[in-house]
Scaffold this motif. Structure first.
Motif, PDB file in Angstrom:
ATOM      1  N   ILE A 255       1.015  -0.998   0.111  1.00 36.94           N
ATOM      2  CA  ILE A 255      -0.127   0.158   0.147  1.00 36.94           C
ATOM      3  C   ILE A 255       0.760   0.862   0.050  1.00 36.94           C
ATOM      4  O   ILE A 255       0.312   1.665  -0.409  1.00 36.94           O
ATOM      5  CB  ILE A 255      -1.460   0.134   1.281  1.00 36.94           C
ATOM      6  CG1 ILE A 255      -2.123  -1.127   0.419  1.00 36.94           C
ATOM      7  CG2 ILE A 255      -1.442   1.145   1.301  1.00 36.94           C
ATOM      8  CD1 ILE A 255      -3.190  -0.954   2.733  1.00 36.94           C
ATOM      9  N   ALA A 256       1.767   0.745   0.153  1.00 30.94           N
ATOM     10  CA  ALA A 256       2.760   1.924   0.885  1.00 30.94           C
ATOM     11  C   ALA A 256       2.887   2.862  -0.998  1.00 30.94           C
ATOM     12  O   ALA A 256       3.435   4.071  -1.007  1.00 30.94           O
ATOM     13  CB  ALA A 256       3.648   2.219   1.880  1.00 30.94           C
TER      14      ALA A 256
ATOM     15  N   PHE B 170       2.417  18.433  -9.976  1.00 35.79           N
ATOM     16  CA  PHE B 170       2.198  17.215 -11.083  1.00 35.79           C
ATOM     17  C   PHE B 170       0.468  17.030 -11.509  1.00 35.79           C
ATOM     18  O   PHE B 170       0.153  16.680 -12.823  1.00 35.79           O
ATOM     19  CB  PHE B 170       2.419  16.236 -11.776  1.00 35.79           C
ATOM     20  CG  PHE B 170       4.290  16.809 -12.223  1.00 35.79           C
ATOM     21  CD1 PHE B 170       4.335  17.521 -13.218  1.00 35.79           C
ATOM     22  CD2 PHE B 170       5.634  16.467 -11.310  1.00 35.79           C
ATOM     23  CE1 PHE B 170       6.077  17.511 -13.110  1.00 35.79           C
ATOM     24  CE2 PHE B 170       6.560  16.430 -11.487  1.00 35.79           C
ATOM     25  CZ  PHE B 170       6.946  17.024 -12.301  1.00 35.79           C
ATOM     26  N   TRP B 171       0.143  16.909 -10.316  1.00 31.78           N
ATOM     27  CA  TRP B 171      -1.450  16.297 -10.025  1.00 31.78           C
ATOM     28  C   TRP B 171      -2.041  16.422  -8.887  1.00 31.78           C
ATOM     29  O   TRP B 171      -1.261  17.159  -7.597  1.00 31.78           O
ATOM     30  CB  TRP B 171      -1.076  14.116  -9.640  1.00 31.78           C
ATOM     31  CG  TRP B 171      -2.720  13.747  -9.857  1.00 31.78           C
ATOM     32  CD1 TRP B 171      -3.193  13.330 -11.225  1.00 31.78           C
ATOM     33  CD2 TRP B 171      -3.033  13.177  -8.626  1.00 31.78           C
ATOM     34  NE1 TRP B 171      -4.502  13.028 -10.355  1.00 31.78           N
ATOM     35  CE2 TRP B 171      -4.269  12.529  -8.930  1.00 31.78           C
ATOM     36  CE3 TRP B 171      -2.606  13.321  -7.288  1.00 31.78           C
ATOM     37  CZ2 TRP B 171      -5.311  11.704  -7.972  1.00 31.78           C
ATOM     38  CZ3 TRP B 171      -3.757  12.292  -6.119  1.00 31.78           C
ATOM     39  CH2 TRP B 171      -4.359  12.092  -6.647  1.00 31.78           C
TER      40      TRP B 171
ATOM     41  N   PRO C  99       4.350   6.863  -5.615  1.00 32.94           N
ATOM     42  CA  PRO C  99       4.524   8.152  -6.304  1.00 32.94           C
ATOM     43  C   PRO C  99       3.449   8.916  -6.312  1.00 32.94           C
ATOM     44  O   PRO C  99       3.491  10.057  -6.680  1.00 32.94           O
ATOM     45  CB  PRO C  99       4.377   6.923  -7.655  1.00 32.94           C
ATOM     46  CG  PRO C  99       4.216   5.724  -6.898  1.00 32.94           C
ATOM     47  CD  PRO C  99       3.877   5.624  -5.455  1.00 32.94           C
ATOM     48  N   ARG C 100       2.085   8.989  -5.837  1.00 39.19           N
ATOM     49  CA  ARG C 100       0.866  10.120  -6.285  1.00 39.19           C
ATOM     50  C   ARG C 100       1.751  11.132  -4.626  1.00 39.19           C
ATOM     51  O   ARG C 100       1.364  12.016  -5.519  1.00 39.19           O
ATOM     52  CB  ARG C 100      -0.123   8.854  -5.132  1.00 39.19           C
ATOM     53  CG  ARG C 100      -1.448  10.103  -5.518  1.00 39.19           C
ATOM     54  CD  ARG C 100      -2.788   9.755  -5.140  1.00 39.19           C
ATOM     55  NE  ARG C 100      -2.819   8.255  -3.612  1.00 39.19           N
ATOM     56  CZ  ARG C 100      -2.797   7.412  -3.481  1.00 39.19           C
ATOM     57  NH1 ARG C 100      -2.716   6.540  -4.815  1.00 39.19           N
ATOM     58  NH2 ARG C 100      -3.020   6.840  -2.485  1.00 39.19           N
ATOM     59  N   HIS C 101       2.016  10.895  -3.562  1.00 32.09           N
ATOM     60  CA  HIS C 101       2.357  12.018  -2.643  1.00 32.09           C
ATOM     61  C   HIS C 101       3.726  12.548  -3.801  1.00 32.09           C
ATOM     62  O   HIS C 101       3.948  14.220  -3.797  1.00 32.09           O
ATOM     63  CB  HIS C 101       3.030  11.440  -1.441  1.00 32.09           C
ATOM     64  CG  HIS C 101       1.492  10.901  -0.678  1.00 32.09           C
ATOM     65  ND1 HIS C 101       0.473  11.833  -0.154  1.00 32.09           N
ATOM     66  CD2 HIS C 101       1.566   9.738  -0.195  1.00 32.09           C
ATOM     67  CE1 HIS C 101       0.100  10.703   0.271  1.00 32.09           C
ATOM     68  NE2 HIS C 101       0.400   9.685   0.079  1.00 32.09           N
ATOM     69  N   ARG C 102       4.749  11.840  -4.214  1.00 35.57           N
ATOM     70  CA  ARG C 102       5.343  12.917  -4.968  1.00 35.57           C
ATOM     71  C   ARG C 102       4.771  13.964  -6.026  1.00 35.57           C
ATOM     72  O   ARG C 102       5.845  14.856  -6.003  1.00 35.57           O
ATOM     73  CB  ARG C 102       6.517  11.377  -5.624  1.00 35.57           C
ATOM     74  CG  ARG C 102       7.543  12.469  -6.371  1.00 35.57           C
ATOM     75  CD  ARG C 102       8.748  11.538  -7.165  1.00 35.57           C
ATOM     76  NE  ARG C 102       9.881  12.005  -7.866  1.00 35.57           N
ATOM     77  CZ  ARG C 102       9.430  12.554  -8.449  1.00 35.57           C
ATOM     78  NH1 ARG C 102       9.122  12.066  -9.771  1.00 35.57           N
ATOM     79  NH2 ARG C 102      11.185  12.632  -9.708  1.00 35.57           N
TER      80      ARG C 102
END
Length: 101
Positions: free
Chosen positions: A13-14, A28-29, A19-22
């Motif tokens: 899960i981590a 970018f998102w 990548p989403r947190h980055r």
């Protein structure tokens, strides 16, 4: 018999979140909010307090607008706004009980 290795690695899960947190950190998102809503970034230490304040304000604003229309007054907090709305018959006792939880 050994386990079959397909070449795909099992992700935790981590590792999915990293990548989403980055991407959010690098802008970018951006997470999407529902229409009429907003996402607010707060320190983790304040997260629960902010959630409680939003819940209270979400109740307080409609009750005050009901009271303002019926007798022209507003109150200082959501509890008093709900009690006043009950006195003015804007809400019933079941709704008052739900408001005061």
């Amino acid at each position: 018999c050994g386990s079959f290795q397909s070449g795909w690695r099992i992700r935790s899960i981590a590792s999915h979140a990293a990548p989403r947190h980055r991407a959010v950190r690098l802008q970018f998102w951006r997470p999407k909010a529902e229409d009429g809503a907003a996402l607010v970034r707060v320190p983790v230490a304040l997260k629960e307090d902010v959630k409680k304040m939003v819940r209270g304000k979400t109740l307080h604003v409609p009750r005050d607008s009901q009271n303002l229309l019926l007798d022209g007054t507003i109150s200082n907090n959501s509890r008093n706004a709900s009690l006043q709305a009950r006195c003015l018959s804007a809400i019933d006792s079941c709704q008052l009980d739900a408001d005061l939880l």
